[in-house]
Scaffold this motif. Structure first.
Motif, PDB file in Angstrom:
ATOM      1  N   SER A 104      23.208  -2.439  53.147  1.00  0.00           N
ATOM      2  CA  SER A 104      23.018  -0.877  53.612  1.00  0.00           C
ATOM      3  C   SER A 104      22.974  -0.894  55.073  1.00  0.00           C
ATOM      4  CB  SER A 104      21.693  -0.676  53.178  1.00  0.00           C
ATOM      5  OG  SER A 104      21.570  -0.661  51.527  1.00  0.00           O
ATOM      6  N   LYS A 109      25.441   2.543  52.624  1.00  0.00           N
ATOM      7  CA  LYS A 109      25.024   2.635  51.159  1.00  0.00           C
ATOM      8  C   LYS A 109      24.623   1.542  50.848  1.00  0.00           C
ATOM      9  CE  LYS A 109      29.653   3.616  50.135  1.00  0.00           C
ATOM     10  NZ  LYS A 109      30.708   3.187  50.806  1.00  0.00           N
ATOM     11  N   SER A 110      23.936   1.551  49.463  1.00  0.00           N
ATOM     12  CA  SER A 110      23.190   0.644  48.741  1.00  0.00           C
ATOM     13  C   SER A 110      24.321  -0.383  47.835  1.00  0.00           C
ATOM     14  CB  SER A 110      22.117   1.047  47.885  1.00  0.00           C
ATOM     15  OG  SER A 110      22.642   1.771  46.622  1.00  0.00           O
ATOM     16  N   GLU A 112      23.891  -0.893  44.860  1.00  0.00           N
ATOM     17  CA  GLU A 112      23.938  -0.289  43.500  1.00  0.00           C
ATOM     18  C   GLU A 112      24.965   0.868  43.497  1.00  0.00           C
ATOM     19  OE1 GLU A 112      20.898  -1.031  45.402  1.00  0.00           O
ATOM     20  OE2 GLU A 112      20.138  -2.566  43.859  1.00  0.00           O
ATOM     21  N   ARG A 113      24.919   1.539  44.789  1.00  0.00           N
ATOM     22  CA  ARG A 113      25.984   2.510  45.169  1.00  0.00           C
ATOM     23  C   ARG A 113      27.275   1.972  45.020  1.00  0.00           C
ATOM     24  NH1 ARG A 113      27.502   7.243  44.350  1.00  0.00           N
ATOM     25  NH2 ARG A 113      28.295   8.589  45.865  1.00  0.00           N
ATOM     26  N   TYR A 114      27.720   1.001  45.708  1.00  0.00           N
ATOM     27  CA  TYR A 114      28.772   0.437  45.627  1.00  0.00           C
ATOM     28  C   TYR A 114      29.243  -0.165  44.539  1.00  0.00           C
ATOM     29  CZ  TYR A 114      32.884  -2.505  47.608  1.00  0.00           C
ATOM     30  OH  TYR A 114      33.961  -3.004  47.625  1.00  0.00           O
ATOM     31  N   ILE A 116      28.187   1.115  41.505  1.00  0.00           N
ATOM     32  CA  ILE A 116      28.681   2.355  40.632  1.00  0.00           C
ATOM     33  C   ILE A 116      30.036   2.915  41.183  1.00  0.00           C
ATOM     34  CG2 ILE A 116      28.134   4.734  40.319  1.00  0.00           C
ATOM     35  CD1 ILE A 116      25.114   3.816  40.560  1.00  0.00           C
ATOM     36  N   LEU A 117      30.216   3.013  42.339  1.00  0.00           N
ATOM     37  CA  LEU A 117      31.665   3.415  42.986  1.00  0.00           C
ATOM     38  C   LEU A 117      32.774   2.698  42.343  1.00  0.00           C
ATOM     39  CD1 LEU A 117      30.530   4.666  46.533  1.00  0.00           C
ATOM     40  CD2 LEU A 117      31.073   6.177  44.660  1.00  0.00           C
ATOM     41  N   GLN A 152      27.517   9.731  34.548  1.00  0.00           N
ATOM     42  CA  GLN A 152      27.926   8.995  35.745  1.00  0.00           C
ATOM     43  C   GLN A 152      29.172   9.360  36.530  1.00  0.00           C
ATOM     44  OE1 GLN A 152      27.473   4.451  36.444  1.00  0.00           O
ATOM     45  NE2 GLN A 152      25.763   5.185  37.251  1.00  0.00           N
ATOM     46  N   GLU A 156      29.835  11.436  39.892  1.00  0.00           N
ATOM     47  CA  GLU A 156      30.604  10.919  41.001  1.00  0.00           C
ATOM     48  C   GLU A 156      31.882  11.659  41.178  1.00  0.00           C
ATOM     49  OE1 GLU A 156      29.373   8.845  43.121  1.00  0.00           O
ATOM     50  OE2 GLU A 156      27.709   8.388  41.930  1.00  0.00           O
TER      51      GLU A 156
END
Length: 178
Positions: A104, A109-110, A112-114, A116-117, A152, A156
């Motif tokens: 982070s 960014k976290s 988890e966010r990475y 998901i992306l 999701q 996004e």
């Protein structure tokens, strides 16, 4: 390097400049010999001229390892066994909280966010290929249901996967731009 093609291209460029590459993999480069300061500068020039960089500090190396593990995971045919935090901790041999704070701090960014992306970008790619149904894509990317995947994806991208599939515009983002 974010793909095997990138690794192959860089290896060829290095060999064209008389560097003996012993091993090259996503995010890693090992040469057959030690370099003089002058040769290191030449290496740095070749690497940077081809859109890459050399990372020397441990924190940045760890972040790159996290990114590459996530990319490999998202692109693998095998679903994640267990959870992402355990997977990363086991592969990097560090506490997940430490990895999370580091990631982070460096990336903004976290983890988890990475993750998901990366999954959404892979989904876009699979949708554009048109070889799988949305349900198969959701399953391949380890979503609990097609509905969860669709929610999701829309969150996004602003588009439902079915709408994205209809327009088939190239709405992908380069992996290294995430």
């Amino acid at each position: 390097m974010v793909c095997s093609h990138c690794a192959e291209v860089l290896k060829q460029k290095l060999e064209d400049n008389d560097f003996r590459v012993q091993n090259i993999d996503l995010g890693e480069l090992e040469l057959a010999e030690d370099l003089s300061p002058k040769d290191y500068q030449r290496l740095l020039s070749v690497v940077r001229n081809n859109g890459f960089d050399i990372i020397n500090d441990e924190g940045s190396k760890t972040v790159e390892r996290i990114k590459h593990l996530i990319i490999k995971l998202v692109r693998s045919e095998q679903p994640l066994e267990g959870n992402l935090s355990d997977y990363l901790s086991d592969n990097i041999h560090k506490d997940y909280q430490q990895l999370s704070r580091l990631f982070s701090g460096v990336e903004g960014k976290s983890i988890e966010r990475y993750f998901i992306l990366q999954k959404i970008e892979r989904a876009k790619e699979l949708i554009v290929y048109g070889e799988q149904t949305l349900s198969e894509i959701a399953y391949a990317l380890d979503y609990s249901s097609q509905q969860h995947f669709s929610r999701q994806f829309k969150k996004e991208t602003g588009l439902a996967p079915s709408h994205f599939k209809e327009i088939k515009e190239n709405r992908r983002t380069a992996i290294d731009q995430l």
